[in-house]
Design an enzyme around this catalytic site. Structure first.
Site, PDB file in Angstrom:
ATOM      1  N   HIS A   1       9.696  57.388  81.151  1.00 45.00           N
ATOM      2  CA  HIS A   1      11.027  56.786  81.284  1.00 45.00           C
ATOM      3  C   HIS A   1      10.880  55.128  81.495  1.00 45.00           C
ATOM      4  O   HIS A   1      11.421  54.746  80.606  1.00 45.00           O
ATOM      5  CB  HIS A   1      11.497  57.344  82.720  1.00 45.00           C
ATOM      6  N   GLU A   2       9.902  54.811  82.145  1.00 42.55           N
ATOM      7  CA  GLU A   2       9.724  53.410  82.265  1.00 42.55           C
ATOM      8  C   GLU A   2       9.185  52.586  80.907  1.00 42.55           C
ATOM      9  O   GLU A   2       9.658  51.485  80.649  1.00 42.55           O
ATOM     10  CB  GLU A   2       8.706  52.814  83.470  1.00 42.55           C
TER      11      GLU A   2
ATOM     12  N   HIS B   1      12.239  51.957  78.839  1.00 49.52           N
ATOM     13  CA  HIS B   1      12.708  50.637  79.057  1.00 49.52           C
ATOM     14  C   HIS B   1      12.121  49.545  78.521  1.00 49.52           C
ATOM     15  O   HIS B   1      12.401  48.565  77.936  1.00 49.52           O
ATOM     16  CB  HIS B   1      12.800  50.307  80.829  1.00 49.52           C
TER      17      HIS B   1
ATOM     18  N   HIS C   1      12.479  49.116  74.821  1.00 51.77           N
ATOM     19  CA  HIS C   1      13.703  48.295  74.656  1.00 51.77           C
ATOM     20  C   HIS C   1      13.646  47.029  74.738  1.00 51.77           C
ATOM     21  O   HIS C   1      14.275  46.128  73.789  1.00 51.77           O
ATOM     22  CB  HIS C   1      14.659  48.852  75.641  1.00 51.77           C
TER      23      HIS C   1
END
Length: 701
Positions: free
Chosen positions: A480-481, A484, A487
């Protein structure tokens, strides 16, 4: 003064923070110097812009403003990061001394009338017609933000807005400090190992290591999440589970074993009152409307309807799941008063019975170095990049590693960016997991500046004689991290204000992170790293199939829990009224506003296992009181819709390489340079729908 916050190490373009030399004493002098320099530079810039009149261009206004923002970010960014990952008394004092100064400067810019006029002049200039869409969005976003910062207010209300902004920054920082302090203030020393029956060997050994660190015999239980989960999910001793649950559920509150010592209740009251006042100063009815002004959703009604629709689809399933758990606990152990501290414990036991495996069976196959390497391999395959460790970068702790991201298309390893990974829990480290930016991508008049990210988690550190072993949930968190991080890193936008995660609507910013979690159930991805840490045996197919089946196990319970948080957050900021008002807008007497009443009503609608009266979840709800998710926590569920629908595109194409490249080039590469919905439609060919998420969670009808 040789201040390392003002001198960057020349590794990537302008350099990285020299963390091996930065000390708390450097923070305030650096911030003072940068703010003074920036204020002088701003006045000089505005004088030039004024002289140019309608001949003002991008390089006249935006470029110098970017340089000012970069100077401040290079000094303030490391301070805020070190405050989070090494929250010592000294770093807190340094951070708190600088915070009002930085906040005052930021509000000063946001309410600077001459700067606002300069942006208006740029938007009206002939040059504006030649701007790229990204540059136009930079200008339009800035003008919107001026409006949301009270630029149109009279002198008195504008001064009050500034006071509110300064005070809110202090309150948010103190909120997070209180949560950290309350976690550190509680521990339980256990000398009799039999009291820990049922806990995994990993959990007990971690508790033993913590006891040794305090020169104690036996075991030390704490409230950092790995320790809490080790008890609440596995300890047979129901009284122990309740004790740990109570300490965790009352962190930073007026209840529980350390009641009142770090109570966030008064801070929450003041935060709510100030945000309500801010909203009314800006002409909004409530703070939720202020929050949504920069999000994809158009209204609070739209958000509430989305959440209630999901609740309608999930709650019946959640009630059935809970009924099954209660029946199981009663038959197995005679539990007739099923409570929240029983939920995870019996869920693990039931999963083991129904699916034939437990979360702990997976842990030996998820050794952290292999998971990290497998995650990198996936990203290299999806997006055509390369990731390699860089060893000559100063860091803030020996656990931290750094990695360079380069192009993987044979272009001589052209650089893309760099990131730090800080995976393990420490006593002075803020709990949770997050990505933050160290340096943003931007093209200057001289060169291209590459992005740099921080990836921070709080996994249980490695025990003596073995590597760090992750649960599958922790693997999801890591992916998940990193979503980010990608991105931020894979952006191809050259304008600083809309590159990477900047300028992205807050309810779309979780799309890349939620999307990455899907790969933790993907057979090919798991085959690349899920191997037993002792035997190197691959994850057995039967266990793999059980893991995939577990994705929908109690997904409805998890869904209603997230909906509870999201609805509480939305209604809290939508419906809050100050208790000083004796009458409502209809002229009728007004009952005092009580946060816990809002929460209780949401739980009556959503929760299937309401917690005890003394539960104080809001007191540690850092996302909405100490972070940026106020009236925006629904973003997590909305992003799940987006991510499930995006992953379905991969499934529909049989995971064709072109699909990964298209996701990279639309969603990831464009950052905030275009509207999030437009980018999603460009990738998917249509607007998102909820069906893929319902299928994933076993909720499709």
């Amino acid at each position: 003064m040789d201040n390392p916050l003002l001198v960057a190490t020349p590794i990537v373009d302008k350099g990285l923070p020299p963390f091996d030399r930065i000390r708390p004493r450097h923070a305030e002098p650096a911030i003072d110097a940068v703010l003074a320099e920036n204020r002088a530079a701003l006045e000089a810039t505005l004088a030039r812009v004024k002289a140019l009149g309608d001949r003002v261009g991008w390089d006249d206004l935006i470029v110098p403003l970017e340089e000012m923002a970069e100077r401040l970010g290079r000094a303030w960014g490391p301070v805020t990061h070190l405050f989070a990952v090494t929250s010592t008394v000294e770093w807190r004092a340094a951070h708190n001394a600088c915070l009002p100064k930085v906040t005052e400067y930021q509000v000063e810019l946001a309410q600077h009338e001459e700067l606002h006029r300069a942006y208006q002049a740029l938007a009206a200039s002939p040059a504006y017609a030649t701007f790229s869409p990204a540059r136009r969005k930079v200008v339009s976003d800035a003008l919107r933000d001026f409006r949301l910062s009270g630029i149109g207010l009279e002198a008195g209300p504008r001064a009050r807005y500034r006071e509110i902004a300064l005070r809110l920054s202090e309150l948010q920082s103190k909120f997070q400090e209180n949560v950290i302090d309350s976690v550190q203030a509680w521990s339980k020393h256990v000398e009799d190992e039999s009291q820990l029956a049922g806990m995994t060997a990993q959990g007990k050994e971690a508790a033993r290591t913590k006891a040794r660190a305090k020169n104690l015999e036996g075991f030390r239980l704490t409230l950092d999440f790995p320790s809490y989960e080790a008890v609440i999910s596995y300890a047979d001793d129901r009284a122990l589970r309740r004790e740990v649950y109570e300490a965790y559920a009352t962190r930073a509150s007026d209840r529980g074993p350390i009641a009142g010592r770090f109570d966030n209740g008064p801070l929450i009251d003041e935060i709510l009152a100030l945000r309500y006042e801010e909203a009314h100063l800006l002409g909004f009815r409530n703070y939720a409307e202020v929050s949504l002004a920069t999000k994809m959703a158009s209204s609070t009604d739209e958000v509430e309807a989305f959440l209630l629709d999901l609740n309608r689809r999930a709650r019946t399933h959640a009630q059935a799941d809970l009924a099954e758990l209660k029946s199981f606990a009663s038959a197995r152990d005679g539990v007739t008063d099923f409570a929240p501290w029983d939920l995870l414990y019996y869920a693990e036991k039931l999963k083991e019975k129904k699916l034939g495996f437990s979360e702990e069976e997976l842990r030996p196959y998820f050794q952290a170095p292999h998971v990290i390497a497998g995650m990198f391999s996936l990203v290299e395959r999806l997006y055509g990049v390369r990731i390699r460790e860089v060893r000559d970068v100063p860091t803030w702790h020996p656990d931290v590693t750094t990695y360079a991201l380069t192009r993987g298309d044979g272009a001589d390893d052209a650089p893309i960016g760099l990131f730090y990974l800080d995976p393990y829990a420490r006593e002075d480290k803020r709990g949770g997991a997050w990505m933050d930016e160290c340096v943003g991508r931007r093209r200057t008049l001289r060169t291209l500046q590459y992005p740099v990210a921080y990836l921070t988690c709080n996994f249980a550190p490695p025990l003596e004689g073995q590597p760090a072993l992750l649960t599958h949930d922790e693997t999801l968190t890591l992916f998940h991290e990193f979503g980010h991080g990608l991105h931020h890193l894979l952006t191809r936008v050259d304008e600083a204000a809309v590159s990477g995660i900047r300028g992205v609507e807050w309810d779309a910013v979780e799309l890349p992170s939620q999307f990455m979690e899907n790969w933790c159930y993907d057979e090919r991805t798991l085959a690349g790293f899920a191997r037993h840490h002792r035997t190197a045996a691959a994850l057995p197919r039967p266990l793999l199939e059980k893991l995939k089946a577990s994705r929908s196990f109690h997904a409805a319970l998890a869904t209603v829990r997230q909906l509870e948080f999201a609805l509480f957050d939305l209604r809290l900021y939508r419906d809050y009224r100050p208790t000083t008002l004796s009458h409502g807008s209809d002229g009728q007497p007004q009952s005092p506003f009580r946060l816990l009443d809002v929460l209780a009503q949401v739980r009556r609608e959503v929760s299937v296992l309401p917690p005890p009266e003394w539960n104080r979840m809001p007191s540690s709800f850092g996302h909405i009181f100490g972070g940026g998710y106020a009236a925006g926590y629904y973003s997590y569920k909305w992003a799940e819709v987006l991510s499930a629908d995006a992953f379905a595109a991969f499934e529909e194409s049989d995971f064709a390489p072109e699909t990964g490249h298209r996701f990279r080039d639309t969603v990831l590469a464009q950052g905030g340079s275009a509207e999030a919905m437009d980018l999603f439609v460009k990738f998917r060919g249509r607007r998102p729908n909820v069906e893929a998420l319902l299928r994933q969670n076993g909720l499709a009808t």
